[in-house]
Scaffold this active site. Structure first.
Site, mmCIF file in Angstrom:
data_model
loop_
_atom_site.group_PDB
_atom_site.id
_atom_site.type_symbol
_atom_site.label_atom_id
_atom_site.label_comp_id
_atom_site.label_asym_id
_atom_site.label_seq_id
_atom_site.Cartn_x
_atom_site.Cartn_y
_atom_site.Cartn_z
ATOM 1 N N GLY A 13 0.779 -1.237 0.000
ATOM 2 C CA GLY A 13 0.000 0.000 0.000
ATOM 3 C C GLY A 13 0.808 1.283 0.000
ATOM 4 O O GLY A 13 0.337 2.305 0.490
ATOM 5 N N ASN A 15 1.440 3.111 -2.605
ATOM 6 C CA ASN A 15 0.714 4.069 -3.451
ATOM 7 C C ASN A 15 -0.502 4.637 -2.715
ATOM 8 O O ASN A 15 -0.824 5.809 -2.876
ATOM 9 C CB ASN A 15 0.295 3.420 -4.774
ATOM 10 N N HIS A 105 0.566 1.107 -13.481
ATOM 11 C CA HIS A 105 1.367 -0.054 -13.858
ATOM 12 C C HIS A 105 2.839 0.363 -13.912
ATOM 13 O O HIS A 105 3.158 1.412 -14.476
ATOM 14 C CB HIS A 105 0.917 -0.583 -15.227
HETATM 15 C C1 GRF Z 1 3.161 -0.877 -7.751
HETATM 16 O O1 GRF Z 1 4.403 -1.083 -8.378
HETATM 17 C C2 GRF Z 1 2.073 -0.711 -8.795
HETATM 18 O O2 GRF Z 1 2.505 -0.107 -9.978
HETATM 19 C C3 GRF Z 1 1.697 -2.125 -9.091
HETATM 20 O O3 GRF Z 1 1.802 -2.794 -7.857
HETATM 21 C C4 GRF Z 1 2.730 -2.113 -6.996
HETATM 22 C C5 GRF Z 1 1.996 -1.793 -5.736
HETATM 23 O O4 GRF Z 1 2.823 -1.287 -4.726
HETATM 24 N N1 GRF Z 1 0.420 -2.186 -9.755
HETATM 25 P P1 GRF Z 1 2.206 -0.688 -3.397
HETATM 26 O O5 GRF Z 1 1.352 -1.773 -2.756
HETATM 27 O O6 GRF Z 1 1.394 0.508 -3.754
HETATM 28 O O7 GRF Z 1 3.376 -0.349 -2.525
#
Ligand code: GRF
Length: 233
Positions: A13, A15, A105
């Site tokens: 999480g 992001n 992505h």
């Molecule tokens: C990120 O690299 C995103 O691009 C991909 O999955 C990863 C998620 O990372 N879809 P986080 O859980 O947000 O740290």
């Protein structure tokens, strides 16, 4: 009332955290009203609980599509934001929320995307191909993995001594900058997608917004980035 976001995440999480910090500083742009995960142990759920965001675990059984739609409707969600969500969004939900689901992505789609291309697999494939450039793509979600209309992209150089981990970290840093701004542009409807899958306002929103487009950087900045990508320091 600011647009209400649901963030769907399967993992740690980071992001979600970046989105939360961004919109905490801009409460009129959007609000994270719901966090959902297919995995009860996802770090994203812990983060949501710690920050008083409504959170829930998705039941992935037969009623999944209806259950998810009901949760989104109940929380009056305007935009669904996938942030490291590893499951395909059911087609019923895609239909009900067409143009209102986006994903990030960690590569420049349509390269290095599709089924099985997630997490470290993406960066391993980029290195195995000998690609010199990778990047981040934000796109609308349709029925196919990683193929929906593109909202924003940002390139990231690949260095000769990169490992999947060093590359992932360089890409993730850009994700954390790009994704909240792209989400804001879609949530506030500066960027939209029409029925034919054409994105409107993408370039303008990118340019106006923290210069997230290669063409918007000044020559000196661009030259520095290019030199660095060739190994100059
Ligand atoms: C990120 O690299 C995103 O691009 C991909 O999955 C990863 C998620 O990372 N879809 P986080 O859980 O947000 O740290």
């Amino acid at each position: 009332m600011p647009p209400r976001l649901a963030v769907l995440a399967s993992g740690r999480g980071s992001n979600l955290r970046a989105l939360f910090e961004y919109f905490r500083a801009r409460p009129r742009s959007a609000k994270i009203a719901l966090v959902l995960s297919d995995r009860p142990d996802a770090g994203a759920l812990t983060f949501a609980q710690e920050h008083d965001i409504r959170a829930g675990v998705l039941d992935m059984g037969t009623g999944h599509s209806v259950g998810l739609t009901m949760m989104l409707e109940d929380a009056e969600i305007d935009l669904v934001v996938l942030a490291g969500y590893l499951k395909l969004v059911p087609s019923g939900v895609v239909r009900a929320y067409r143009g209102r689901i986006i994903n990030v992505h960690p590569a420049l789609l349509p390269a290095f995307g599709g089924r099985g291309m997630y997490g470290e697999h993406v960066h391993k494939a980029v290195l195995a191909a000998g690609a010199r450039v990778t990047g981040v793509t934000v796109h609308f979600v349709d029925e196919r993995y990683d193929r929906g209309p593109i909202v924003a992209q940002w390139p990231v150089p690949v260095f000769g001594d990169d490992t999947p981990q060093t590359l992932a970290a360089r890409v993730l840093r850009v994700e954390h900058l790009l994704y909240p701004r792209a989400v804001e542009a879609v949530a506030t409807r500066r960027v939209t997608v029409d029925r034919d899958g054409h994105v409107h306002g993408g370039a303008r929103a990118s340019l106006g917004h923290a210069a997230f487009a290669l063409a918007s950087r000044d020559d000196e900045e661009l030259a520095r980035d290019l030199a660095e990508s060739l190994g100059h320091t």
